[in-house]
Design an enzyme around this catalytic site. Structure first.
Site, PDB file in Angstrom:
ATOM      1  NE  ARG A  12      12.944  -4.546  -1.949  1.00 32.34           N
ATOM      2  CZ  ARG A  12      12.730  -3.436  -1.253  1.00 32.34           C
ATOM      3  NH1 ARG A  12      11.512  -2.953  -1.140  1.00 32.34           N
ATOM      4  NH2 ARG A  12      13.742  -2.792  -0.706  1.00 32.34           N
ATOM      5  CB  THR A  13      13.165 -11.773  -5.157  1.00 34.68           C
ATOM      6  OG1 THR A  13      13.122 -11.834  -6.577  1.00 34.68           O
ATOM      7  CG2 THR A  13      12.725 -13.116  -4.590  1.00 34.68           C
ATOM      8  CG  HIS A  14       9.261  -9.061  -0.963  1.00 38.69           C
ATOM      9  ND1 HIS A  14       8.838  -8.649  -2.210  1.00 38.69           N
ATOM     10  CD2 HIS A  14       9.285  -7.953  -0.187  1.00 38.69           C
ATOM     11  CE1 HIS A  14       8.620  -7.353  -2.175  1.00 38.69           C
ATOM     12  NE2 HIS A  14       8.878  -6.892  -0.972  1.00 38.69           N
ATOM     13  CB  SER A  50      11.836  -5.595   1.845  1.00 38.89           C
ATOM     14  OG  SER A  50      11.574  -4.238   2.171  1.00 38.89           O
ATOM     15  CG  HIS A 100       5.703  -5.319  -5.591  1.00 39.42           C
ATOM     16  ND1 HIS A 100       6.329  -6.111  -4.658  1.00 39.42           N
ATOM     17  CD2 HIS A 100       5.038  -4.381  -4.881  1.00 39.42           C
ATOM     18  CE1 HIS A 100       6.048  -5.666  -3.433  1.00 39.42           C
ATOM     19  NE2 HIS A 100       5.267  -4.634  -3.546  1.00 39.42           N
ATOM     20  CG  ASN A 128       0.564  -0.540   8.028  1.00 38.51           C
ATOM     21  OD1 ASN A 128       1.269  -0.651   7.026  1.00 38.51           O
ATOM     22  ND2 ASN A 128       0.747  -1.296   9.097  1.00 38.51           N
ATOM     23  CB  SER A 140       4.431  -0.593  -0.959  1.00 38.65           C
ATOM     24  OG  SER A 140       4.560  -1.979  -1.056  1.00 38.65           O
ATOM     25  CD  GLU A 156       5.041  -7.298  11.658  1.00 39.20           C
ATOM     26  OE1 GLU A 156       4.209  -6.398  11.459  1.00 39.20           O
ATOM     27  OE2 GLU A 156       5.824  -7.702  10.782  1.00 39.20           O
TER      28      GLU A 156
HETATM   29  I1  8IG Z   1       3.149  -1.671   3.728  1.00 39.67           I
HETATM   30  O1  8IG Z   1       2.751  -3.456   9.371  1.00 39.67           O
HETATM   31  C1  8IG Z   1       3.596  -2.800   5.301  1.00 39.67           C
HETATM   32  N1  8IG Z   1       4.506  -3.755   5.222  1.00 39.67           N
HETATM   33  N2  8IG Z   1       5.936  -6.654   8.591  1.00 39.67           N
HETATM   34  N3  8IG Z   1       4.319  -5.037   8.981  1.00 39.67           N
HETATM   35  C2  8IG Z   1       5.190  -5.671   8.140  1.00 39.67           C
HETATM   36  N4  8IG Z   1       5.318  -5.314   6.874  1.00 39.67           N
HETATM   37  C3  8IG Z   1       4.554  -4.296   6.439  1.00 39.67           C
HETATM   38  C4  8IG Z   1       3.646  -3.616   7.245  1.00 39.67           C
HETATM   39  C5  8IG Z   1       3.524  -4.009   8.599  1.00 39.67           C
HETATM   40  N5  8IG Z   1       3.052  -2.681   6.502  1.00 39.67           N
END
Ligand code: 8IG
Length: 273
Positions: free
Chosen positions: A93-95, A213, A72, A236, A40, A194
């Site tokens: 990409r596969t998560h 990832s 994606h 973020n 991203s 989280e």
């Molecule tokens: I963009 O705050 C993104 N991906 N785990 N936590 C997790 N993955 C994320 C976050 C985040 N922001």
């Protein structure tokens, strides 16, 4: 759609060699040197690093599948760099949170290795734990905590992960932007973000960036002998670090806003490899 990696008796390295063979045939490039997985916020780098020689739909390459995530891309691109090197951009990409197993998560990395790649660049969007990282701050990954309880390595194969994120490559990145900060990336399974308590746990464990990832892919890259450069875009502040709740839409917007700047940064780094 069936995927050969889903057959437990299949050899994932054999399928990676088949995938590399298809990429070589379709692109006309026998060997690639560098591979990039653009998470991203990083996708525009593919347009900046060089001249696209060939774009292959993921569905045409053994073991790859189209991405389920909005925003994606699902193509593999072969790019000729100004240096004459060949880069593969792995846009499918596969998560781990998609639930298709670790073999699928690391197939791009194994295919890159089978295609001759020696340098693996893994990028992602992530949550930052340091309050000094305004949304849109790129961060070098110095190390990781794999919090997925999974490993891409099968069997009694005790791979060393010391210096997994090569100091040499981080030093090159800092010659492009000396202000680049670095931190420990913690991979959660996701797909939920989280809780604030989990972010405090991550912080206490030594993490600075949280995401979904990269760590599993980096382990597979090391197993295949690749040198790894990891870059996170802190889109973020992680949950509870700031007062505002997380929204996928806002995360994507922060990524979009930062994209031209960090993609140019990444292209400048790639030019020095
Ligand atoms: I963009 O705050 C993104 N991906 N785990 N936590 C997790 N993955 C994320 C976050 C985040 N922001």
């Amino acid at each position: 759609m069936s995927n050969p990696l889903d057959d437990p008796k299949a050899d994932p390295f054999q399928i990676a060699r088949q995938a590399a063979q298809v990429i070589a045939e379709k692109s006309g490039i026998a060997q690639h040197d560098i591979a990039l997985t653009l998470g991203s916020g990083w996708a525009k780098a593919a347009d900046l690093i060089g001249e696209t020689v060939s774009t292959i739909d993921a569905s045409e390459i053994p073991g790859f599948t189209r991405s389920e995530v909005v925003g994606h891309v699902s193509t593999i691109r072969s790019i000729l760099l100004p240096s004459g090197k060949h880069a593969l951009v792995l846009g499918a990409r596969t998560h781990y949170y998609e639930g298709h197993g670790v073999r699928r998560v690391v197939h791009g990395v194994r295919t890159a290795a089978a295609a001759g790649v020696k340098t693996m660049i893994l990028t992602n969007g992530a949550g930052g734990i340091k309050t000094s990282w305004l949304p849109g701050t790129p961060v070098l990954i110095s190390d990781h905590i794999n919090f997925t309880s999974a490993s891409p390595i099968e069997g009694a194969n005790f791979v060393d992960l010391t210096d997994l994120y090569a100091v040499r490559l981080r030093d090159i990145a800092r010659t492009v932007d000396s202000s680049l900060d670095e931190g420990v990336y913690m991979q959660f399974r996701g797909p939920h973000y989280e809780t604030p308590a989990e972010v405090q746990m991550a912080k206490a464990m030594g993490a600075h960036i949280v995401g979904m990832s990269t760590a599993l892919e980096a382990i597979a890259a090391r197993q295949s002998g690749l040198e790894v450069l990891g870059l996170s875009l802190s889109t973020n502040l992680a949950a509870g670090i700031s007062d505002s709740p997380l929204s996928h839409k806002e995360v994507l917007e922060a990524g979009k806003e930062a994209e031209p700047r960090i993609s140019a940064l990444l292209a400048a780094i790639v030019a020095k490899l």
